[in-house]
Write an enzyme that holds these catalytic residues in place. Sequence first.
Site, mmCIF file in Angstrom:
data_model
loop_
_atom_site.group_PDB
_atom_site.id
_atom_site.type_symbol
_atom_site.label_atom_id
_atom_site.label_comp_id
_atom_site.label_asym_id
_atom_site.label_seq_id
_atom_site.Cartn_x
_atom_site.Cartn_y
_atom_site.Cartn_z
ATOM 1 N N GLU A 27 86.490 12.652 -54.759
ATOM 2 C CA GLU A 27 85.220 13.123 -54.380
ATOM 3 C C GLU A 27 85.367 14.509 -53.585
ATOM 4 O O GLU A 27 84.189 15.347 -53.997
ATOM 5 C CB GLU A 27 84.475 11.944 -53.322
ATOM 6 C CG GLU A 27 84.389 10.759 -53.861
ATOM 7 C CD GLU A 27 83.840 9.832 -52.947
ATOM 8 O OE1 GLU A 27 82.709 9.514 -52.819
ATOM 9 O OE2 GLU A 27 84.657 9.551 -51.802
ATOM 10 N N TYR A 59 58.342 23.999 -45.002
ATOM 11 C CA TYR A 59 59.253 23.274 -45.793
ATOM 12 C C TYR A 59 60.092 23.852 -46.949
ATOM 13 O O TYR A 59 61.115 23.279 -47.072
ATOM 14 C CB TYR A 59 58.262 21.993 -46.190
ATOM 15 C CG TYR A 59 57.121 22.544 -46.952
ATOM 16 C CD1 TYR A 59 56.966 22.803 -48.289
ATOM 17 C CD2 TYR A 59 55.958 22.360 -46.441
ATOM 18 C CE1 TYR A 59 55.971 23.042 -48.966
ATOM 19 C CE2 TYR A 59 54.776 22.564 -46.842
ATOM 20 C CZ TYR A 59 54.829 23.180 -48.404
ATOM 21 O OH TYR A 59 53.458 23.592 -48.951
ATOM 22 N N GLU A 79 76.837 9.202 -43.864
ATOM 23 C CA GLU A 79 76.127 9.029 -42.494
ATOM 24 C C GLU A 79 76.165 10.230 -41.407
ATOM 25 O O GLU A 79 75.346 10.584 -40.984
ATOM 26 C CB GLU A 79 76.957 8.046 -41.685
ATOM 27 C CG GLU A 79 76.671 6.743 -42.289
ATOM 28 C CD GLU A 79 77.566 6.299 -43.486
ATOM 29 O OE1 GLU A 79 77.785 4.928 -43.621
ATOM 30 O OE2 GLU A 79 78.357 7.249 -43.986
ATOM 31 N N LYS A 104 73.454 8.540 -52.702
ATOM 32 C CA LYS A 104 74.556 9.115 -53.439
ATOM 33 C C LYS A 104 74.862 8.211 -54.665
ATOM 34 O O LYS A 104 75.604 7.244 -54.661
ATOM 35 C CB LYS A 104 75.968 8.696 -52.416
ATOM 36 C CG LYS A 104 77.368 9.183 -52.717
ATOM 37 C CD LYS A 104 78.449 9.027 -51.786
ATOM 38 C CE LYS A 104 79.703 9.488 -52.198
ATOM 39 N NZ LYS A 104 80.744 9.214 -51.032
#
Length: 125
Positions: A27, A59, A79, A104
């Site tokens: 990863e 934004y 997280e 994910k």
Amino acid sequence: MAIPDGLDRIDLRGIAAHGHHGVFEQERRDGQTFVVDVSLGLDLGPAAREHDLTKTVHYGVLAQQIHDAIVNDPVDLIETVALRMVDLCLAEEPVRWASVTVHKPEAPIAVTFHDVAVTIERSKL
């Protein structure tokens, strides 16, 4: 947690970028796509009445900051990524509440799945 009463909402959905977050070596090496949804709670009345961008959230700028948080500074856990993004959102002066979901969809999970996501919500109220 839902958006607190009396606040308006800005939503950014589907901010996608290639990042290298994860606990596994592959990863970190190869990376994968992360998709982020952001909801902001704030009072949009002053900006709307006065046509004043400084009284709301730009934004486009926030979307770039979220993108950069995906792309830069790899960490083990989504997280951690989500918390960083919530902190970015709450750093915007008019924002009183923020919810960030980090998806994910290419997570290294051994069974068939559609998506894995982490949502963090925080408030300045």
